[in-house]
Enzyme design. Structure first.
Site, PDB file in Angstrom:
ATOM      1  CG  ASN A   1      -2.055   0.986   1.077  1.00 31.89           C
ATOM      2  OD1 ASN A   1      -2.506   1.273  -0.038  1.00 31.89           O
ATOM      3  ND2 ASN A   1      -2.512   1.550   2.189  1.00 31.89           N
TER       4      ASN A   1
ATOM      5  CE1 TYR B   1      -6.704  -1.973  11.105  1.00 31.18           C
ATOM      6  CE2 TYR B   1      -8.495  -0.756  12.148  1.00 31.18           C
ATOM      7  CZ  TYR B   1      -7.157  -0.867  11.794  1.00 31.18           C
ATOM      8  OH  TYR B   1      -6.277   0.125  12.161  1.00 31.18           O
TER       9      TYR B   1
ATOM     10  CE  LYS C   1      -4.554   2.968   5.576  1.00 37.12           C
ATOM     11  NZ  LYS C   1      -4.136   4.337   5.731  1.00 37.12           N
TER      12      LYS C   1
ATOM     13  CB  SER D   1      -7.057   1.427  15.976  1.00 36.45           C
ATOM     14  OG  SER D   1      -8.235   2.094  15.624  1.00 36.45           O
TER      15      SER D   1
ATOM     16  CE  LYS E   1      -4.177  -2.038  13.795  1.00 36.48           C
ATOM     17  NZ  LYS E   1      -2.747  -2.155  13.448  1.00 36.48           N
TER      18      LYS E   1
HETATM   19  P1  NAD Z   1      -0.631   2.389   5.418  1.00 34.33           P
HETATM   20  O1  NAD Z   1      -1.395   1.361   4.657  1.00 34.33           O
HETATM   21  O2  NAD Z   1      -0.389   3.691   4.768  1.00 34.33           O
HETATM   22  O3  NAD Z   1       0.784   1.782   5.866  1.00 34.33           O
HETATM   23  C1  NAD Z   1       0.955   0.437   6.195  1.00 34.33           C
HETATM   24  C2  NAD Z   1       2.167  -0.091   5.432  1.00 34.33           C
HETATM   25  O4  NAD Z   1       2.347  -1.477   5.772  1.00 34.33           O
HETATM   26  C3  NAD Z   1       2.000  -0.004   3.916  1.00 34.33           C
HETATM   27  O5  NAD Z   1       3.099   0.699   3.354  1.00 34.33           O
HETATM   28  C4  NAD Z   1       1.973  -1.461   3.463  1.00 34.33           C
HETATM   29  O6  NAD Z   1       2.586  -1.637   2.197  1.00 34.33           O
HETATM   30  C5  NAD Z   1       2.720  -2.169   4.593  1.00 34.33           C
HETATM   31  N1  NAD Z   1       2.368  -3.586   4.777  1.00 34.33           N
HETATM   32  C6  NAD Z   1       1.136  -4.123   4.914  1.00 34.33           C
HETATM   33  N2  NAD Z   1       1.237  -5.448   5.086  1.00 34.33           N
HETATM   34  C7  NAD Z   1       2.565  -5.750   5.078  1.00 34.33           C
HETATM   35  C8  NAD Z   1       3.307  -6.964   5.209  1.00 34.33           C
HETATM   36  N3  NAD Z   1       2.713  -8.139   5.361  1.00 34.33           N
HETATM   37  N4  NAD Z   1       4.653  -6.911   5.172  1.00 34.33           N
HETATM   38  C9  NAD Z   1       5.286  -5.720   4.990  1.00 34.33           C
HETATM   39  N5  NAD Z   1       4.645  -4.554   4.852  1.00 34.33           N
HETATM   40  C10 NAD Z   1       3.297  -4.568   4.893  1.00 34.33           C
HETATM   41  O7  NAD Z   1      -1.374   2.581   6.817  1.00 34.33           O
HETATM   42  P2  NAD Z   1      -1.216   3.741   7.912  1.00 34.33           P
HETATM   43  O8  NAD Z   1      -2.417   4.604   7.836  1.00 34.33           O
HETATM   44  O9  NAD Z   1       0.126   4.339   7.833  1.00 34.33           O
HETATM   45  O10 NAD Z   1      -1.356   2.875   9.234  1.00 34.33           O
HETATM   46  C11 NAD Z   1      -0.227   2.358   9.909  1.00 34.33           C
HETATM   47  C12 NAD Z   1      -0.688   1.502  11.074  1.00 34.33           C
HETATM   48  O11 NAD Z   1      -1.498   2.278  11.941  1.00 34.33           O
HETATM   49  C13 NAD Z   1      -1.544   0.302  10.655  1.00 34.33           C
HETATM   50  O12 NAD Z   1      -1.211  -0.790  11.487  1.00 34.33           O
HETATM   51  C14 NAD Z   1      -2.959   0.769  10.930  1.00 34.33           C
HETATM   52  O13 NAD Z   1      -3.826  -0.299  11.187  1.00 34.33           O
HETATM   53  C15 NAD Z   1      -2.754   1.644  12.159  1.00 34.33           C
HETATM   54  N6  NAD Z   1      -3.800   2.663  12.318  1.00 34.33           N
HETATM   55  C16 NAD Z   1      -4.062   3.522  11.286  1.00 34.33           C
HETATM   56  C17 NAD Z   1      -5.071   4.461  11.427  1.00 34.33           C
HETATM   57  C18 NAD Z   1      -5.388   5.412  10.286  1.00 34.33           C
HETATM   58  O14 NAD Z   1      -6.455   6.038  10.323  1.00 34.33           O
HETATM   59  N7  NAD Z   1      -4.547   5.589   9.292  1.00 34.33           N
HETATM   60  C19 NAD Z   1      -5.811   4.538  12.620  1.00 34.33           C
HETATM   61  C20 NAD Z   1      -5.514   3.664  13.649  1.00 34.33           C
HETATM   62  C21 NAD Z   1      -4.491   2.725  13.492  1.00 34.33           C
HETATM   63  C1  UD1 Z   2     -12.940   4.607  10.674  1.00 31.75           C
HETATM   64  C2  UD1 Z   2     -12.999   3.160  11.077  1.00 31.75           C
HETATM   65  C3  UD1 Z   2     -12.060   2.930  12.248  1.00 31.75           C
HETATM   66  C4  UD1 Z   2     -10.651   3.378  11.889  1.00 31.75           C
HETATM   67  C5  UD1 Z   2     -10.705   4.850  11.463  1.00 31.75           C
HETATM   68  C6  UD1 Z   2      -9.381   5.393  11.057  1.00 31.75           C
HETATM   69  C7  UD1 Z   2     -15.273   2.412  10.515  1.00 31.75           C
HETATM   70  C8  UD1 Z   2     -16.610   2.004  11.063  1.00 31.75           C
HETATM   71  N1  UD1 Z   2     -14.360   2.825  11.436  1.00 31.75           N
HETATM   72  O1  UD1 Z   2     -13.322   5.376  11.769  1.00 31.75           O
HETATM   73  O2  UD1 Z   2     -12.037   1.576  12.610  1.00 31.75           O
HETATM   74  O3  UD1 Z   2      -9.776   3.219  12.999  1.00 31.75           O
HETATM   75  O4  UD1 Z   2     -11.609   4.973  10.355  1.00 31.75           O
HETATM   76  O5  UD1 Z   2      -8.927   4.782   9.891  1.00 31.75           O
HETATM   77  O6  UD1 Z   2     -15.033   2.366   9.332  1.00 31.75           O
HETATM   78  N2  UD1 Z   2     -18.072  10.406   7.272  1.00 31.75           N
HETATM   79  C9  UD1 Z   2     -18.982  10.985   6.408  1.00 31.75           C
HETATM   80  N3  UD1 Z   2     -18.793  10.846   5.055  1.00 31.75           N
HETATM   81  C10 UD1 Z   2     -17.731  10.172   4.524  1.00 31.75           C
HETATM   82  C11 UD1 Z   2     -16.793   9.580   5.412  1.00 31.75           C
HETATM   83  C12 UD1 Z   2     -16.996   9.712   6.778  1.00 31.75           C
HETATM   84  O7  UD1 Z   2     -19.953  11.596   6.843  1.00 31.75           O
HETATM   85  O8  UD1 Z   2     -17.631  10.066   3.292  1.00 31.75           O
HETATM   86  C13 UD1 Z   2     -18.242  10.584   8.722  1.00 31.75           C
HETATM   87  C14 UD1 Z   2     -18.417   9.287   9.490  1.00 31.75           C
HETATM   88  O9  UD1 Z   2     -19.767   8.915   9.544  1.00 31.75           O
HETATM   89  C15 UD1 Z   2     -17.823   9.663  10.853  1.00 31.75           C
HETATM   90  C16 UD1 Z   2     -16.713  10.674  10.502  1.00 31.75           C
HETATM   91  O10 UD1 Z   2     -17.058  11.166   9.216  1.00 31.75           O
HETATM   92  O11 UD1 Z   2     -18.777  10.315  11.635  1.00 31.75           O
HETATM   93  C17 UD1 Z   2     -15.326  10.055  10.449  1.00 31.75           C
HETATM   94  O12 UD1 Z   2     -15.340   8.907   9.608  1.00 31.75           O
HETATM   95  P1  UD1 Z   2     -14.003   8.135   9.182  1.00 31.75           P
HETATM   96  O13 UD1 Z   2     -13.002   9.094   8.667  1.00 31.75           O
HETATM   97  O14 UD1 Z   2     -14.404   7.010   8.290  1.00 31.75           O
HETATM   98  O15 UD1 Z   2     -13.423   7.573  10.558  1.00 31.75           O
HETATM   99  P2  UD1 Z   2     -14.136   6.683  11.693  1.00 31.75           P
HETATM  100  O16 UD1 Z   2     -15.514   6.326  11.336  1.00 31.75           O
HETATM  101  O17 UD1 Z   2     -13.925   7.365  12.978  1.00 31.75           O
END
Ligand code: NAD
Ligand code: UD1
Length: 340
Positions: free
Chosen positions: A36, A149, A85, A125, A153
């Site tokens: 990704n 997912y 994710k 998360s 976690k």
């Molecule tokens: P991202 O997808 O941008 O980064 C994840 C990276 O991991 C990618 O570059 C992907 O290529 C790599 N990857 C996936 N599977 C792999 C594997 N088997 N071996 C080696 N590399 C692998 O995601 P992000 O938004 O940077 O998120 C990073 C971490 O934080 C994730 O664990 C995600 O679940 C967690 N997290 C993200 C959010 C969010 O909203 N972005 C929220 C809460 C937690």
């Molecule tokens: C989602 C994931 C959560 C993850 C987080 C960060 C779900 C149910 N939850 O959370 O597990 O950790 O992303 O990656 O998917 N919204 C709109 N229109 C849109 C998109 C979102 O109205 O097109 C609203 C949603 O209803 C929510 C808020 O915006 O109220 C945030 O949404 P989003 O960015 O998807 O994050 P979470 O729902 O908090």
């Protein structure tokens, strides 16, 4: 100079954390399979920091590759971002999610154990809180998940807590992120979602560039300030800096600690839309739709533990988050080129 292995280091949060680590004087080694993300991110990190991090294009599901990385390098600690994710996708292909996020992580923990590297920062998360009974959400609130997912976690948290009980020389920080948005102020790195974005800010950003027609607001009948869902959005650079504080803590303590990384402030969907309009100078058309299944009304962090334990708190506000998201989006309308 301490050497940190960053799994998922070419991804969204990993790349920002790598920049902060390099700027703080750490040596960074990235392991990512580029599922990704793309190699181009490495060049962008170099453009920001002047340093091209050592890179292994390897998969967590390849235990021999992980062992090799630990053999070839004296790694002091690991920050583990790599994983899948997408919540909706995890419901469709749960085994793939359990395989990658749990089996892959177990391979990493085994390789660390074998190499005698026992300091780890793990990406958890706020999704592990399920539907919280009240806000702000404290780390000791009950945990539950509503999708595979989230379960990956929660399982990782449990596995790592058990590991610390079995061997008290481990030091593990379980960081529960709230909603990361924004991008590095340079506009060189940021989030590049696949296909139609599921998350709010990436979707709004694509409406602003004209790629999407209007924002669909998932419900305006919640018990919130304006009826739309409220979340704790956090600037990805603040989040990255939280990892440096967590790392410092891991170097001076043992045991497992769980810490929320959020700002402690909640913003509604319409408030975020308004802030984004201000940042990009364009109107974001929107329509109110039905609630999205699985959504909760309000979610924001109690940040007291992060302040007390790590000496960290977020500095950026919603306007700066939207400014930097827009800066990245407008400079990279098609994101950063993906490997596949
Ligand atoms: P991202 O997808 O941008 O980064 C994840 C990276 O991991 C990618 O570059 C992907 O290529 C790599 N990857 C996936 N599977 C792999 C594997 N088997 N071996 C080696 N590399 C692998 O995601 P992000 O938004 O940077 O998120 C990073 C971490 O934080 C994730 O664990 C995600 O679940 C967690 N997290 C993200 C959010 C969010 O909203 N972005 C929220 C809460 C937690
Ligand atoms: C989602 C994931 C959560 C993850 C987080 C960060 C779900 C149910 N939850 O959370 O597990 O950790 O992303 O990656 O998917 N919204 C709109 N229109 C849109 C998109 C979102 O109205 O097109 C609203 C949603 O209803 C929510 C808020 O915006 O109220 C945030 O949404 P989003 O960015 O998807 O994050 P979470 O729902 O908090």
């Amino acid at each position: 100079m301490k050497t940190i292995l960053v799994t998922g280091g070419t991804g969204y949060i990993g790349s920002h954390t790598t920049v902060e680590l390099i700027q703080a004087g750490y040596q960074v080694i990235i392991l990512d399979n580029l599922y990704n993300s793309s190699r181009e991110v490495l060049k962008r990190i170099q453009a920001i920091t002047g340093v091209l991090p050592k890179f292994y294009e390897k998969d967590l599901l390849d235990p021999a590759a992980l062992q090799m990385v630990f053999k070839e390098n004296a790694i002091d600690a690991v920050i583990h971002f790599a994983g899948y994710k997408a919540v909706g996708e995890s419901v469709e292909i749960p085994l793939t999610y359990y395989q990658n996020n749990i089996a892959g992580s177990l391979n990493l923990y085994e390789a660390m154990k074998e190499a005698g590297c026992r300091k780890l920062v793990f990406s958890s998360s706020a999704t592990v809180y399920g539907n919280p009974q009240s806000v702000p959400i404290r780390e000791d609130f009950p945990l539950s998940t509503t999708n595979p997912y989230g379960t990956t976690k929660l399982f990782n948290e449990r596995i790592l807590e058990d590991l610390c009980i079995s061997d008290p020389s481990w030091s593990v920080l379980l960081l529960r992120y709230f909603n990361p948005i924004g991008a590095h102020p340079s506009g060189l790195i940021g989030e590049t979602p696949n296909g139609i974005p599921n998350n709010l800010v990436p979707y709004i950003a694509q409406v602003a560039t004209g790629k999407r027609e209007f924002l669909r607001v998932w419900g305006n009948d919640y018990d919130t300030v304006d009826g739309t869902g409220v979340r704790d959005y956090i600037h990805v650079v603040d989040l990255a800096q939280g990892h440096l504080k967590a790392l410092e803590y891991a170097f001076s303590h043992t045991g497992a600690e769980t810490v929320n990384l959020g700002t402690g402030n909640g913003y509604s969907v319409l408030q975020v839309k308004n802030a984004f309009e201000k940042a990009c100078g364009k109107e974001i058309p929107y329509q109110i739709m039905e609630r999205r299944p699985g959504d909760i009304a309000i979610c924001y962090a109690d940040t007291a533990k992060a302040k007390k334990l790590l000496g960290w708190n977020a500095r950026y506000g919603i306007d700066e988050m939207c400014r930097d998201s827009w800066n990245f989006q407008s400079k990279n309308p098609n994101g950063i080129e993906k490997a596949q």
